[in-house]
Scaffold this motif. Structure first.
Motif, PDB file in Angstrom:
ATOM      1  N   GLU A  37       0.834  -1.204   0.000  1.00 51.74           N
ATOM      2  CA  GLU A  37       0.000   0.000   0.000  1.00 51.74           C
ATOM      3  C   GLU A  37       0.867   1.253   0.000  1.00 51.74           C
ATOM      4  N   ASP A  38       0.462   2.238  -0.757  1.00 52.40           N
ATOM      5  CA  ASP A  38       1.103   3.553  -0.752  1.00 52.40           C
ATOM      6  C   ASP A  38       0.383   4.386   0.302  1.00 52.40           C
ATOM      7  N   LEU A  39       0.999   4.511   1.461  1.00 44.87           N
ATOM      8  CA  LEU A  39       0.338   5.164   2.590  1.00 44.87           C
ATOM      9  C   LEU A  39       0.412   6.687   2.536  1.00 44.87           C
ATOM     10  N   PHE A  40       1.223   7.216   1.648  1.00 44.35           N
ATOM     11  CA  PHE A  40       1.424   8.659   1.608  1.00 44.35           C
ATOM     12  C   PHE A  40       0.647   9.350   0.494  1.00 44.35           C
ATOM     13  N   CYS A  41       0.552   8.710  -0.646  1.00 43.40           N
ATOM     14  CA  CYS A  41      -0.063   9.369  -1.799  1.00 43.40           C
ATOM     15  C   CYS A  41      -1.487   8.913  -2.078  1.00 43.40           C
ATOM     16  N   SER A  42      -1.677   7.609  -2.141  1.00 44.42           N
ATOM     17  CA  SER A  42      -2.965   7.122  -2.607  1.00 44.42           C
ATOM     18  C   SER A  42      -3.266   5.755  -2.010  1.00 44.42           C
ATOM     19  N   LYS A  43      -4.053   5.719  -0.957  1.00 40.30           N
ATOM     20  CA  LYS A  43      -4.462   4.450  -0.371  1.00 40.30           C
ATOM     21  C   LYS A  43      -5.459   3.785  -1.310  1.00 40.30           C
ATOM     22  N   SER A  44      -5.338   2.481  -1.437  1.00 41.31           N
ATOM     23  CA  SER A  44      -6.196   1.761  -2.369  1.00 41.31           C
ATOM     24  C   SER A  44      -7.634   1.720  -1.874  1.00 41.31           C
ATOM     25  N   GLU A  45      -8.526   1.525  -2.814  1.00 38.25           N
ATOM     26  CA  GLU A  45      -9.948   1.367  -2.484  1.00 38.25           C
ATOM     27  C   GLU A  45     -10.140   0.122  -1.617  1.00 38.25           C
ATOM     28  N   LEU A  46      -9.349  -0.915  -1.889  1.00 41.96           N
ATOM     29  CA  LEU A  46      -9.433  -2.139  -1.091  1.00 41.96           C
ATOM     30  C   LEU A  46      -9.087  -1.860   0.366  1.00 41.96           C
ATOM     31  N   LEU A  47      -8.032  -1.083   0.620  1.00 45.61           N
ATOM     32  CA  LEU A  47      -7.660  -0.737   1.994  1.00 45.61           C
ATOM     33  C   LEU A  47      -8.756   0.094   2.652  1.00 45.61           C
ATOM     34  N   LEU A  48      -9.244   1.096   1.972  1.00 50.79           N
ATOM     35  CA  LEU A  48     -10.274   1.966   2.547  1.00 50.79           C
ATOM     36  C   LEU A  48     -11.558   1.190   2.846  1.00 50.79           C
ATOM     37  N   ARG A  49     -11.882   0.227   1.995  1.00 47.43           N
ATOM     38  CA  ARG A  49     -13.071  -0.596   2.197  1.00 47.43           C
ATOM     39  C   ARG A  49     -12.846  -1.633   3.304  1.00 47.43           C
ATOM     40  N   SER A  50     -11.619  -2.140   3.406  1.00 48.72           N
ATOM     41  CA  SER A  50     -11.309  -3.203   4.369  1.00 48.72           C
ATOM     42  C   SER A  50     -11.093  -2.682   5.784  1.00 48.72           C
ATOM     43  N   ASN A  51     -10.615  -1.452   5.908  1.00 48.68           N
ATOM     44  CA  ASN A  51     -10.389  -0.844   7.225  1.00 48.68           C
ATOM     45  C   ASN A  51     -10.973   0.572   7.210  1.00 48.68           C
ATOM     46  N   PRO A  52     -12.300   0.682   7.167  1.00 51.26           N
ATOM     47  CA  PRO A  52     -12.925   1.998   7.032  1.00 51.26           C
ATOM     48  C   PRO A  52     -12.779   2.885   8.267  1.00 51.26           C
ATOM     49  N   VAL A  53     -12.488   2.313   9.418  1.00 53.28           N
ATOM     50  CA  VAL A  53     -12.376   3.103  10.644  1.00 53.28           C
ATOM     51  C   VAL A  53     -11.036   3.833  10.697  1.00 53.28           C
ATOM     52  N   HIS A  54      -9.923   3.085  10.613  1.00 59.32           N
ATOM     53  CA  HIS A  54      -8.595   3.690  10.752  1.00 59.32           C
ATOM     54  C   HIS A  54      -7.896   3.948   9.429  1.00 59.32           C
ATOM     55  N   LYS A  55      -8.292   3.199   8.385  1.00 58.06           N
ATOM     56  CA  LYS A  55      -7.685   3.354   7.054  1.00 58.06           C
ATOM     57  C   LYS A  55      -6.174   3.135   7.086  1.00 58.06           C
ATOM     58  N   LYS A  56      -5.739   2.146   7.893  1.00 53.83           N
ATOM     59  CA  LYS A  56      -4.319   1.857   8.071  1.00 53.83           C
ATOM     60  C   LYS A  56      -4.026   0.394   7.785  1.00 53.83           C
ATOM     61  N   VAL A  57      -2.749   0.110   7.553  1.00 61.40           N
ATOM     62  CA  VAL A  57      -2.267  -1.262   7.454  1.00 61.40           C
ATOM     63  C   VAL A  57      -1.738  -1.658   8.828  1.00 61.40           C
ATOM     64  N   PRO A  58      -1.673  -2.935   9.097  1.00 64.89           N
ATOM     65  CA  PRO A  58      -1.979  -4.060   8.237  1.00 64.89           C
ATOM     66  C   PRO A  58      -3.460  -4.447   8.291  1.00 64.89           C
ATOM     67  N   VAL A  59      -3.877  -5.090   7.213  1.00 63.49           N
ATOM     68  CA  VAL A  59      -5.191  -5.718   7.139  1.00 63.49           C
ATOM     69  C   VAL A  59      -4.967  -7.097   6.536  1.00 63.49           C
ATOM     70  N   LEU A  60      -5.474  -8.112   7.204  1.00 61.42           N
ATOM     71  CA  LEU A  60      -5.438  -9.465   6.666  1.00 61.42           C
ATOM     72  C   LEU A  60      -6.827  -9.777   6.117  1.00 61.42           C
ATOM     73  N   ILE A  61      -6.870 -10.215   4.872  1.00 60.57           N
ATOM     74  CA  ILE A  61      -8.135 -10.610   4.271  1.00 60.57           C
ATOM     75  C   ILE A  61      -8.092 -12.118   4.076  1.00 60.57           C
ATOM     76  N   HIS A  62      -8.990 -12.804   4.784  1.00 60.86           N
ATOM     77  CA  HIS A  62      -9.058 -14.268   4.743  1.00 60.86           C
ATOM     78  C   HIS A  62     -10.377 -14.660   4.096  1.00 60.86           C
ATOM     79  N   ASN A  63     -10.271 -15.225   2.910  1.00 64.88           N
ATOM     80  CA  ASN A  63     -11.468 -15.622   2.153  1.00 64.88           C
ATOM     81  C   ASN A  63     -12.480 -14.484   2.049  1.00 64.88           C
ATOM     82  N   GLY A  64     -11.988 -13.273   1.830  1.00 68.08           N
ATOM     83  CA  GLY A  64     -12.850 -12.113   1.622  1.00 68.08           C
ATOM     84  C   GLY A  64     -13.226 -11.349   2.881  1.00 68.08           C
ATOM     85  N   ALA A  65     -12.938 -11.889   4.061  1.00 72.69           N
ATOM     86  CA  ALA A  65     -13.271 -11.220   5.320  1.00 72.69           C
ATOM     87  C   ALA A  65     -12.034 -10.523   5.877  1.00 72.69           C
TER      88      ALA A  65
END
Length: 110
Positions: A37-65
């Motif tokens: 993830e590019d944390l400085f310029c452009s966070k991906s839509e996947l990151l923003l959708r996966s962690n809508p509260v903090h919008k930070k890494v890390p996020v583990l996606i296991h079978n879509g969850a």
């Protein structure tokens, strides 16, 4: 890893918290796809959708969850993949509490 399990880690090489999760996945012998993830310029839509509260890494996606926050991800990995590799925490409750204390201390102070 059980057949059909898909693991994807949203992280950054700069993040010590993502590194913590990578080490846990390696210790358990789990294969995963890493998404840098590019944390400085452009966070991906996947990151923003996966962690809508903090919008930070890390996020583990296991079978879509999505699972967020490194310590929570590590606990999840230990429980969801109990049969893979060694346990991430000691079996003794006191030793487990001590390990959690030091993980919390490092998060807060380092």
């Amino acid at each position: 890893m059980a057949g059909g399990d898909e693991l994807k880690l949203l992280g950054s090489w700069l993040s010590p918290f993502a590194t913590r999760v990578k080490l846990a996945l390696a210790l358990k012998g789990l294969s995963y796809t890493e998404v840098e993830e590019d944390l400085f310029c452009s966070k991906s839509e996947l990151l923003l959708r996966s962690n809508p509260v903090h919008k930070k890494v890390p996020v583990l996606i296991h079978n879509g969850a999505a699972v967020c926050e490194s310590v929570i991800i590590m606990q999840y990995i230990d429980e969801a993949f109990a049969g893979a590799g060694p346990s991430l925490l000691p079996s003794d409750p006191h030793e487990r509490a001590v390990a959690r204390f030091w993980a919390s201390y490092i998060d807060d102070k380092v």
